[in-house]
Design a protein around this motif. Structure first.
Motif, PDB file in Angstrom:
ATOM      1  N   HIS A  32       8.107  19.206  -8.958  1.00 62.63           N
ATOM      2  CA  HIS A  32       8.781  18.056  -8.349  1.00 62.63           C
ATOM      3  C   HIS A  32       8.959  18.244  -6.855  1.00 62.63           C
ATOM      4  N   TYR A  33       9.266  19.446  -6.446  1.00 64.26           N
ATOM      5  CA  TYR A  33       9.400  19.676  -5.013  1.00 64.26           C
ATOM      6  C   TYR A  33       8.041  19.569  -4.319  1.00 64.26           C
ATOM      7  N   ALA A  34       6.990  20.048  -4.978  1.00 63.78           N
ATOM      8  CA  ALA A  34       5.642  19.963  -4.394  1.00 63.78           C
ATOM      9  C   ALA A  34       5.174  18.516  -4.272  1.00 63.78           C
ATOM     10  N   ILE A  35       5.484  17.693  -5.252  1.00 67.01           N
ATOM     11  CA  ILE A  35       5.061  16.288  -5.168  1.00 67.01           C
ATOM     12  C   ILE A  35       5.839  15.572  -4.062  1.00 67.01           C
ATOM     13  N   SER A  36       7.093  15.975  -3.836  1.00 64.06           N
ATOM     14  CA  SER A  36       7.839  15.371  -2.731  1.00 64.06           C
ATOM     15  C   SER A  36       7.277  15.825  -1.387  1.00 64.06           C
ATOM     16  N   THR A 103       7.717  11.745 -10.515  1.00 65.52           N
ATOM     17  CA  THR A 103       6.359  11.672  -9.982  1.00 65.52           C
ATOM     18  C   THR A 103       6.048  10.266  -9.497  1.00 65.52           C
ATOM     19  N   PHE A 104       6.417   9.255 -10.270  1.00 66.74           N
ATOM     20  CA  PHE A 104       6.172   7.868  -9.889  1.00 66.74           C
ATOM     21  C   PHE A 104       6.887   7.504  -8.590  1.00 66.74           C
ATOM     22  N   VAL A 105       8.127   7.938  -8.438  1.00 68.11           N
ATOM     23  CA  VAL A 105       8.887   7.613  -7.225  1.00 68.11           C
ATOM     24  C   VAL A 105       8.196   8.188  -5.997  1.00 68.11           C
ATOM     25  N   PHE A 106       7.798   9.463  -6.065  1.00 71.35           N
ATOM     26  CA  PHE A 106       7.182  10.077  -4.890  1.00 71.35           C
ATOM     27  C   PHE A 106       5.751   9.606  -4.670  1.00 71.35           C
ATOM     28  N   LEU A 107       5.055   9.232  -5.730  1.00 75.82           N
ATOM     29  CA  LEU A 107       3.734   8.626  -5.541  1.00 75.82           C
ATOM     30  C   LEU A 107       3.849   7.242  -4.912  1.00 75.82           C
ATOM     31  N   ALA A 108       4.919   6.524  -5.230  1.00 74.20           N
ATOM     32  CA  ALA A 108       5.145   5.222  -4.594  1.00 74.20           C
ATOM     33  C   ALA A 108       5.427   5.400  -3.098  1.00 74.20           C
ATOM     34  N   VAL A 109       6.215   6.410  -2.752  1.00 76.19           N
ATOM     35  CA  VAL A 109       6.479   6.695  -1.334  1.00 76.19           C
ATOM     36  C   VAL A 109       5.168   7.063  -0.636  1.00 76.19           C
ATOM     37  N   ALA A 110       4.366   7.912  -1.273  1.00 75.93           N
ATOM     38  CA  ALA A 110       3.082   8.311  -0.683  1.00 75.93           C
ATOM     39  C   ALA A 110       2.143   7.120  -0.555  1.00 75.93           C
ATOM     40  N   LEU A 111       2.166   6.224  -1.518  1.00 75.17           N
ATOM     41  CA  LEU A 111       1.307   5.040  -1.469  1.00 75.17           C
ATOM     42  C   LEU A 111       1.694   4.121  -0.310  1.00 75.17           C
ATOM     43  N   ILE A 112       2.972   3.969  -0.067  1.00 73.11           N
ATOM     44  CA  ILE A 112       3.421   3.148   1.064  1.00 73.11           C
ATOM     45  C   ILE A 112       2.893   3.722   2.375  1.00 73.11           C
ATOM     46  N   PHE A 113       3.021   5.032   2.545  1.00 72.55           N
ATOM     47  CA  PHE A 113       2.524   5.652   3.778  1.00 72.55           C
ATOM     48  C   PHE A 113       0.998   5.656   3.828  1.00 72.55           C
ATOM     49  N   ALA A 114       0.333   5.734   2.675  1.00 72.26           N
ATOM     50  CA  ALA A 114      -1.128   5.666   2.662  1.00 72.26           C
ATOM     51  C   ALA A 114      -1.621   4.288   3.089  1.00 72.26           C
ATOM     52  N   ILE A 115      -0.916   3.247   2.682  1.00 71.45           N
ATOM     53  CA  ILE A 115      -1.278   1.888   3.104  1.00 71.45           C
ATOM     54  C   ILE A 115      -1.087   1.732   4.607  1.00 71.45           C
ATOM     55  N   ILE A 116      -0.001   2.292   5.132  1.00 73.78           N
ATOM     56  CA  ILE A 116       0.223   2.253   6.580  1.00 73.78           C
ATOM     57  C   ILE A 116      -0.909   2.977   7.298  1.00 73.78           C
ATOM     58  N   PHE A 117      -1.287   4.158   6.795  1.00 70.21           N
ATOM     59  CA  PHE A 117      -2.385   4.901   7.407  1.00 70.21           C
ATOM     60  C   PHE A 117      -3.691   4.109   7.348  1.00 70.21           C
ATOM     61  N   PHE A 118      -3.976   3.504   6.210  1.00 71.42           N
ATOM     62  CA  PHE A 118      -5.217   2.747   6.044  1.00 71.42           C
ATOM     63  C   PHE A 118      -5.288   1.591   7.029  1.00 71.42           C
ATOM     64  N   LYS A 119      -4.189   0.854   7.167  1.00 70.58           N
ATOM     65  CA  LYS A 119      -4.190  -0.276   8.091  1.00 70.58           C
ATOM     66  C   LYS A 119      -4.341   0.178   9.534  1.00 70.58           C
ATOM     67  N   GLN A 120      -3.663   1.259   9.905  1.00 67.63           N
ATOM     68  CA  GLN A 120      -3.776   1.762  11.269  1.00 67.63           C
ATOM     69  C   GLN A 120      -5.172   2.317  11.553  1.00 67.63           C
ATOM     70  N   ALA A 121      -5.726   3.048  10.600  1.00 69.29           N
ATOM     71  CA  ALA A 121      -7.066   3.606  10.790  1.00 69.29           C
ATOM     72  C   ALA A 121      -8.111   2.491  10.860  1.00 69.29           C
ATOM     73  N   LYS A 122      -7.959   1.479  10.042  1.00 71.03           N
ATOM     74  CA  LYS A 122      -8.875   0.338  10.066  1.00 71.03           C
ATOM     75  C   LYS A 122      -8.789  -0.393  11.406  1.00 71.03           C
ATOM     76  N   ARG A 123      -7.577  -0.557  11.922  1.00 69.93           N
ATOM     77  CA  ARG A 123      -7.402  -1.224  13.208  1.00 69.93           C
ATOM     78  C   ARG A 123      -8.019  -0.398  14.339  1.00 69.93           C
ATOM     79  N   ARG A 124      -7.860   0.917  14.302  1.00 70.43           N
ATOM     80  CA  ARG A 124      -8.409   1.781  15.339  1.00 70.43           C
ATOM     81  C   ARG A 124      -9.942   1.797  15.292  1.00 70.43           C
ATOM     82  N   ILE A 125     -10.508   1.835  14.092  1.00 72.97           N
ATOM     83  CA  ILE A 125     -11.969   1.854  13.962  1.00 72.97           C
ATOM     84  C   ILE A 125     -12.564   0.512  14.357  1.00 72.97           C
TER      85      ILE A 125
END
Length: 130
Positions: A32-36, A103-125
């Protein structure tokens, strides 16, 4: 002794706080600590896509985890990110259900930040911003 000093676990994991099953408790706590930590690492990737400064990218996972954990401290044990990262959750007496929830809670947090990364990377490219 590790097994006799487990005050931070919920009902689901307290059944493993003995000498024979202490390794199971240790496994769940490390998992649990590793997934966080993984979720906070994804937040660092998202921030590095927004800012070009490498020092901000290095420090951002620590700062974001601190701020989000402070924001969720008073929200109860089901949404408190710090409490969840140390395996304390009484959503069920079944450790598998509790582990899936954390696991679901921390995967949801990671997914939110992954979407932010995807949008920023797409905009930069797309705009050739370096």
């Amino acid at each position: 002794d590790f097994c006799n000093n487990v005050n931070g676990t919920g009902i689901a994991f307290s059944q493993f706080a003995n000498e024979e099953k202490g390794w199971i408790l240790l496994f769940f706590m490390i998992y649990h600590y590793a997934i966080s930590v993984a979720a906070w690492s994804v937040s660092g990737i998202a921030v590095s896509a927004i800012f070009n400064d490498p020092y901000i990218a290095i420090c951002s996972p620590i700062v974001i985890s601190y701020v989000l954990e402070l924001l969720t401290i008073g929200s109860g044990q089901y949404t408190d990110l710090w409490i969840l990262s140390i395996s304390y959750c009484n959503i069920s007496e079944n450790p598998i259900i509790v582990s899936l929830y954390i696991t679901f809670v921390f995967l949801a947090v990671a997914l939110i930040f992954a979407i932010i990364f995807f949008k920023q990377a797409k905009r930069r490219i797309c705009c050739d911003i370096v």
